[in-house]
Scaffold this motif. Structure first.
Motif, short mmCIF file in Angstrom:
data_model
loop_
_atom_site.label_atom_id
_atom_site.label_comp_id
_atom_site.label_asym_id
_atom_site.label_seq_id
_atom_site.Cartn_x
_atom_site.Cartn_y
_atom_site.Cartn_z
N LEU A 11 8.89 -1.42 -6.69
CA LEU A 11 10.24 -1.94 -6.95
C LEU A 11 10.86 -1.17 -8.11
O LEU A 11 10.27 -1.09 -9.20
CB LEU A 11 10.16 -3.43 -7.30
CG LEU A 11 11.44 -4.10 -7.82
CD1 LEU A 11 12.53 -4.07 -6.74
CD2 LEU A 11 11.14 -5.52 -8.25
N VAL A 12 12.05 -0.60 -7.86
CA VAL A 12 12.75 0.16 -8.89
C VAL A 12 14.22 -0.27 -8.89
O VAL A 12 14.66 -0.98 -7.99
CB VAL A 12 12.65 1.67 -8.67
CG1 VAL A 12 11.21 2.15 -8.79
CG2 VAL A 12 13.25 2.07 -7.33
N GLN A 13 14.95 0.20 -9.88
CA GLN A 13 16.37 -0.08 -9.95
C GLN A 13 17.18 1.09 -9.40
O GLN A 13 16.70 2.24 -9.37
CB GLN A 13 16.78 -0.36 -11.39
CG GLN A 13 16.18 -1.63 -11.97
CD GLN A 13 16.74 -1.97 -13.33
OE1 GLN A 13 17.19 -1.09 -14.06
NE2 GLN A 13 16.72 -3.24 -13.69
N ALA A 14 18.39 0.79 -8.98
CA ALA A 14 19.28 1.84 -8.49
C ALA A 14 19.44 2.93 -9.55
O ALA A 14 19.59 2.62 -10.73
CB ALA A 14 20.63 1.25 -8.13
N GLY A 15 19.37 4.17 -9.11
CA GLY A 15 19.47 5.30 -10.02
C GLY A 15 18.13 5.84 -10.49
O GLY A 15 18.07 6.95 -11.04
N ASP A 16 17.09 5.06 -10.29
CA ASP A 16 15.75 5.49 -10.71
C ASP A 16 15.19 6.55 -9.76
O ASP A 16 15.74 6.82 -8.69
CB ASP A 16 14.79 4.31 -10.75
CG ASP A 16 15.02 3.42 -11.95
OD1 ASP A 16 14.40 2.33 -12.01
OD2 ASP A 16 15.83 3.78 -12.83
N SER A 17 14.07 7.12 -10.18
CA SER A 17 13.34 8.09 -9.36
C SER A 17 11.96 7.54 -9.03
O SER A 17 11.42 6.71 -9.77
CB SER A 17 13.20 9.43 -10.10
OG SER A 17 14.46 10.03 -10.33
N LEU A 18 11.40 8.04 -7.96
CA LEU A 18 10.08 7.59 -7.51
C LEU A 18 9.46 8.73 -6.71
O LEU A 18 10.16 9.47 -6.02
CB LEU A 18 10.24 6.35 -6.63
CG LEU A 18 9.04 5.46 -6.37
CD1 LEU A 18 8.49 4.90 -7.66
CD2 LEU A 18 9.45 4.33 -5.42
N ASN A 84 15.05 10.83 -5.88
CA ASN A 84 15.90 10.70 -7.06
C ASN A 84 17.17 9.94 -6.73
O ASN A 84 17.55 9.83 -5.55
CB ASN A 84 16.26 12.08 -7.61
CG ASN A 84 15.05 12.91 -7.98
OD1 ASN A 84 14.05 12.38 -8.49
ND2 ASN A 84 15.12 14.20 -7.75
N SER A 85 17.82 9.44 -7.76
CA SER A 85 19.09 8.72 -7.59
C SER A 85 18.99 7.69 -6.48
O SER A 85 19.84 7.63 -5.58
CB SER A 85 20.22 9.71 -7.30
OG SER A 85 20.34 10.67 -8.33
N GLU A 89 20.26 1.06 -0.44
CA GLU A 89 20.08 1.34 0.98
C GLU A 89 18.87 2.22 1.27
O GLU A 89 18.53 2.45 2.43
CB GLU A 89 21.34 1.99 1.57
CG GLU A 89 21.87 3.17 0.79
CD GLU A 89 22.98 2.79 -0.17
OE1 GLU A 89 22.86 1.76 -0.88
OE2 GLU A 89 23.99 3.54 -0.23
N ASP A 90 18.20 2.70 0.24
CA ASP A 90 16.94 3.41 0.44
C ASP A 90 15.76 2.44 0.57
O ASP A 90 14.63 2.87 0.85
CB ASP A 90 16.66 4.36 -0.73
CG ASP A 90 17.66 5.50 -0.81
OD1 ASP A 90 18.10 5.82 -1.94
OD2 ASP A 90 18.01 6.06 0.25
N THR A 91 16.01 1.17 0.37
CA THR A 91 14.96 0.17 0.51
C THR A 91 14.41 0.17 1.92
O THR A 91 15.16 0.05 2.89
CB THR A 91 15.50 -1.23 0.16
OG1 THR A 91 15.86 -1.26 -1.23
CG2 THR A 91 14.46 -2.30 0.45
N ALA A 92 13.09 0.35 2.03
CA ALA A 92 12.45 0.43 3.35
C ALA A 92 10.95 0.57 3.16
O ALA A 92 10.47 0.81 2.05
CB ALA A 92 12.98 1.64 4.12
N VAL A 118 14.65 -0.96 -3.79
CA VAL A 118 15.59 -0.53 -4.82
C VAL A 118 16.57 -1.66 -5.08
O VAL A 118 17.33 -2.05 -4.20
CB VAL A 118 16.35 0.75 -4.39
CG1 VAL A 118 17.24 1.23 -5.52
CG2 VAL A 118 15.37 1.83 -3.96
N SER A 119 16.54 -2.18 -6.28
CA SER A 119 17.45 -3.28 -6.63
C SER A 119 18.75 -2.74 -7.21
O SER A 119 18.76 -1.70 -7.86
CB SER A 119 16.78 -4.22 -7.63
OG SER A 119 16.54 -3.53 -8.85
N SER A 120 19.82 -3.47 -6.97
CA SER A 120 21.14 -3.02 -7.44
C SER A 120 21.42 -3.51 -8.85
O SER A 120 20.70 -4.33 -9.39
CB SER A 120 22.22 -3.52 -6.50
OG SER A 120 22.17 -4.93 -6.40
#
Length: 120
Positions: A11-18, A84-85, A89-92, A118-120
């Motif tokens: 779980l990450v926040q919007a704008g984060d990288s993974l 990145n970024s 909507e990248d949640t999957a 990805v949380s907003s």
């Protein structure tokens, strides 16, 4: 048994990288195209990115171009997806895939998937 094992989803926040990783269990995969698909809730599985055996040829879905980058480390038969970024909507669930002709139309081998939220 042939296996593709993914890791790195969280779980990450919007704008984060993974960065996701996928390790293959057999050296046969050195010669395969490897890559990633994803499936969001209520949607069909979709192609994300692929990389050929040499690492020279990559392909990306339009939705991730410029944000996601795929690479591979052939000696350890592992493929990576740097994301990145990130957007909500990248949640999957992200699936590692491989095959001699792996690409947007499908793959021969699949991993079990790793959840990216990805949380907003």
């Amino acid at each position: 048994q042939v296996q593709l094992v993914e890791s790195g989803g969280e779980l990450v926040q919007a704008g984060d990288s993974l960065r996701l990783s996928c390790a293959a269990s057999e050296r046969t995969f050195i010669n395969y195209v490897m890559g990633w698909f994803r499936q969001a809730p209520g949607k069909e599985r979709e192609f994300v990115a692929s990389i050929d055996w040499s690492g020279d040829i990559t392909e990306y879905a339009d939705s991730v171009k410029g944000r996601f980058f795929i690479s591979r480390d052939s000696p350890i038969i592992t493929v990576f997806l740097q994301m990145n970024s990130l957007k909500p909507e990248d949640t999957a669930v992200y699936y590692c895939a491989a095959g001699s002709n792996m690409g947007p139309s499908g793959a021969d081998y699949w991993g079990q998937g790793t959840q990216v939220t990805v949380s907003s």
